[in-house]
Design a protein around this motif. Structure first.
Motif, PDB file in Angstrom:
ATOM      1  N   ILE A  10       0.722  -1.137  -0.121  1.00 32.39           N
ATOM      2  CA  ILE A  10      -0.318   0.551   0.323  1.00 32.39           C
ATOM      3  C   ILE A  10       1.039   0.425  -0.004  1.00 32.39           C
ATOM      4  N   LEU A  11       2.134   1.113   0.994  1.00 36.95           N
ATOM      5  CA  LEU A  11       2.638   2.392   0.915  1.00 36.95           C
ATOM      6  C   LEU A  11       3.512   2.750  -0.380  1.00 36.95           C
ATOM      7  N   CYS A  12       4.108   1.806  -0.790  1.00 39.65           N
ATOM      8  CA  CYS A  12       4.902   1.421  -2.205  1.00 39.65           C
ATOM      9  C   CYS A  12       3.729   1.991  -3.360  1.00 39.65           C
ATOM     10  N   ILE A  13       2.663   1.087  -3.811  1.00 35.14           N
ATOM     11  CA  ILE A  13       1.984   1.701  -4.183  1.00 35.14           C
ATOM     12  C   ILE A  13       1.343   3.319  -4.161  1.00 35.14           C
ATOM     13  N   GLY A  14       1.362   3.893  -3.746  1.00 34.92           N
ATOM     14  CA  GLY A  14       0.710   4.962  -2.767  1.00 34.92           C
ATOM     15  C   GLY A  14       1.744   5.735  -3.115  1.00 34.92           C
ATOM     16  N   LEU A  15       2.956   5.740  -1.981  1.00 35.52           N
ATOM     17  CA  LEU A  15       4.064   7.174  -2.656  1.00 35.52           C
ATOM     18  C   LEU A  15       4.395   6.731  -4.094  1.00 35.52           C
ATOM     19  N   PHE A  16       4.327   5.751  -4.680  1.00 34.00           N
ATOM     20  CA  PHE A  16       4.757   5.787  -6.412  1.00 34.00           C
ATOM     21  C   PHE A  16       3.740   6.412  -7.105  1.00 34.00           C
ATOM     22  N   SER A  17       2.191   5.766  -6.868  1.00 38.72           N
ATOM     23  CA  SER A  17       1.359   6.967  -7.636  1.00 38.72           C
ATOM     24  C   SER A  17       0.805   8.175  -7.653  1.00 38.72           C
ATOM     25  N   PHE A  18       1.783   8.911  -5.848  1.00 32.05           N
ATOM     26  CA  PHE A  18       0.749   9.928  -6.392  1.00 32.05           C
ATOM     27  C   PHE A  18       2.455  10.785  -6.822  1.00 32.05           C
ATOM     28  N   TYR A  26      17.184   1.862  -7.841  1.00 30.66           N
ATOM     29  CA  TYR A  26      17.894   0.789  -8.910  1.00 30.66           C
ATOM     30  C   TYR A  26      17.912  -0.017  -9.337  1.00 30.66           C
ATOM     31  N   LYS A  27      18.259  -0.786 -10.663  1.00 31.27           N
ATOM     32  CA  LYS A  27      17.874  -1.530 -11.903  1.00 31.27           C
ATOM     33  C   LYS A  27      17.303  -3.185 -11.492  1.00 31.27           C
ATOM     34  N   PHE A  28      17.097  -3.459 -12.047  1.00 33.88           N
ATOM     35  CA  PHE A  28      16.412  -5.528 -12.573  1.00 33.88           C
ATOM     36  C   PHE A  28      17.602  -5.527 -13.045  1.00 33.88           C
ATOM     37  N   VAL A  29      18.059  -6.825 -12.845  1.00 34.20           N
ATOM     38  CA  VAL A  29      19.590  -7.679 -13.312  1.00 34.20           C
ATOM     39  C   VAL A  29      18.412  -9.275 -13.876  1.00 34.20           C
ATOM     40  N   PRO A  30      17.822  -8.940 -14.870  1.00 33.62           N
ATOM     41  CA  PRO A  30      16.881 -10.365 -15.522  1.00 33.62           C
ATOM     42  C   PRO A  30      17.591 -11.552 -15.294  1.00 33.62           C
ATOM     43  N   GLU A  31      16.914 -12.530 -14.612  1.00 33.65           N
ATOM     44  CA  GLU A  31      17.304 -14.293 -14.594  1.00 33.65           C
ATOM     45  C   GLU A  31      17.351 -14.690 -15.433  1.00 33.65           C
ATOM     46  N   HIS A  32      15.834 -14.953 -15.667  1.00 38.13           N
ATOM     47  CA  HIS A  32      15.238 -15.870 -16.635  1.00 38.13           C
ATOM     48  C   HIS A  32      13.756 -15.688 -16.381  1.00 38.13           C
ATOM     49  N   CYS A  33      12.808 -16.247 -17.421  1.00 36.62           N
ATOM     50  CA  CYS A  33      11.418 -16.165 -17.258  1.00 36.62           C
ATOM     51  C   CYS A  33      10.563 -17.831 -17.941  1.00 36.62           C
ATOM     52  N   GLU A  34       9.486 -17.925 -17.033  1.00 36.35           N
ATOM     53  CA  GLU A  34       8.763 -19.051 -17.419  1.00 36.35           C
ATOM     54  C   GLU A  34       7.393 -19.011 -17.711  1.00 36.35           C
ATOM     55  N   VAL A  35       6.779 -19.633 -18.540  1.00 32.37           N
ATOM     56  CA  VAL A  35       4.847 -19.216 -18.776  1.00 32.37           C
ATOM     57  C   VAL A  35       5.176 -20.840 -18.355  1.00 32.37           C
ATOM     58  N   LYS A  36       3.896 -21.017 -17.250  1.00 33.08           N
ATOM     59  CA  LYS A  36       3.510 -21.956 -16.982  1.00 33.08           C
ATOM     60  C   LYS A  36       1.886 -22.314 -16.641  1.00 33.08           C
ATOM     61  N   ASN A  37       1.754 -22.548 -16.186  1.00 31.11           N
ATOM     62  CA  ASN A  37       0.336 -23.483 -15.881  1.00 31.11           C
ATOM     63  C   ASN A  37      -0.628 -22.722 -16.988  1.00 31.11           C
ATOM     64  N   VAL A  38      -0.640 -23.093 -17.874  1.00 34.80           N
ATOM     65  CA  VAL A  38      -1.226 -22.653 -18.845  1.00 34.80           C
ATOM     66  C   VAL A  38      -3.254 -23.736 -19.253  1.00 34.80           C
ATOM     67  N   PRO A 144       7.986   0.685  -7.823  1.00 34.20           N
ATOM     68  CA  PRO A 144       7.881   2.006  -6.894  1.00 34.20           C
ATOM     69  C   PRO A 144       8.961   1.805  -6.102  1.00 34.20           C
ATOM     70  N   PRO A 145       9.791   2.851  -5.843  1.00 35.18           N
ATOM     71  CA  PRO A 145      11.179   2.791  -4.607  1.00 35.18           C
ATOM     72  C   PRO A 145      11.156   1.811  -3.888  1.00 35.18           C
ATOM     73  N   LEU A 146      12.256   1.413  -3.261  1.00 33.25           N
ATOM     74  CA  LEU A 146      12.573   0.834  -1.843  1.00 33.25           C
ATOM     75  C   LEU A 146      12.536  -0.221  -2.405  1.00 33.25           C
ATOM     76  N   ILE A 147      12.417  -1.119  -3.001  1.00 33.52           N
ATOM     77  CA  ILE A 147      11.933  -3.124  -3.241  1.00 33.52           C
ATOM     78  C   ILE A 147      13.604  -3.056  -2.371  1.00 33.52           C
ATOM     79  N   PRO A 148      13.131  -3.571  -2.372  1.00 33.72           N
ATOM     80  CA  PRO A 148      15.198  -4.339  -0.866  1.00 33.72           C
ATOM     81  C   PRO A 148      15.915  -4.815  -2.368  1.00 33.72           C
ATOM     82  N   ALA A 149      16.745  -5.030  -2.156  1.00 31.96           N
ATOM     83  CA  ALA A 149      18.139  -5.500  -3.517  1.00 31.96           C
ATOM     84  C   ALA A 149      17.907  -6.904  -2.151  1.00 31.96           C
ATOM     85  N   GLU A 150      18.209  -7.679  -3.666  1.00 27.92           N
ATOM     86  CA  GLU A 150      17.927  -9.051  -3.388  1.00 27.92           C
ATOM     87  C   GLU A 150      17.517 -10.119  -4.852  1.00 27.92           C
TER      88      GLU A 150
END
Length: 179
Positions: A10-18, A26-38, A144-150
């Motif tokens: 709620i805090l992230c969405i609220g702060l970021f939306s306003f 931060y930035k994303f470092v992509p690893e992989h993705c999967e399409v499942k449960n079709v 949103p800002p402040l996503i934990p680095a991991e």
């Protein structure tokens, strides 16, 4: 932990939306993705493949035909759940929310217009129409800002009538702060 699970999204969405700004922490470092449960009774998925061009580029291509109409947010939803990599496994984290599908694809938040620029997805979604998304890749600048680095797994469950899963996309990525 319960308070964190409820208040953090709620805090992230609220702060970021306003704020309506671009985060550069931060930035994303992509690893992989999967399409499942079709669910073959709800979608005829012709292509659902992720491919990695380089260490920093990961894309999803998907194409298929819906076997049911999705006319509004009551008929189609997207459930978004974040899992943090802790103790050698992905555990449910503080990010979990649901959006109506039509609201989600019309949103200007979360880099959605950029992610859907190579697609013909728009509401209402009609059955037996070939819908496609090419080169879909999330970008951290509109998140949103402040996503934990991991390391994170973002699971998107596309649902019909809020109870039947159409398909699931699992997107694995690291979050690195730029300092």
């Amino acid at each position: 932990m319960f308070v964190l699970k409820i208040l953090f999204p709620i805090l992230c969405i609220g702060l970021f939306s306003f704020a309506n700004s671009i985060q550069t922490l931060y930035k994303f470092v992509p690893e992989h993705c999967e399409v499942k449960n079709v669910n073959k009774s709800l979608i005829n998925l012709k292509v659902g493949k992720c491919y990695k061009l380089s260490r920093t580029e990961l894309y999803l291509n998907a194409s298929g035909y819906l076997l049911q109409d999705i006319l509004n947010d009551r008929m189609g939803q997207v459930k978004i759940t974040g899992y943090q990599f802790r103790s050698n496994e992905y555990r449910k984290g503080p990010i979990e929310f649901m959006l109506g599908f039509c609201t989600a694809i019309r949103s200007k938040d979360y880099d959605i217009p950029n992610m859907l620029r190579y697609s013909n997805v728009e509401c209402p979604l009609k059955k037996n129409v070939n819908y496609y998304v090419y080169k879909l890749s999330p970008n951290a600048t509109n998140m949103p800002p402040l996503i934990p680095a991991e390391r994170w797994k973002l699971q998107l469950d596309f649902m019909y009538l809020n109870k039947y899963i159409i398909a699931t996309i699992e997107w694995y990525s690291g979050v690195e702060y730029i300092i």
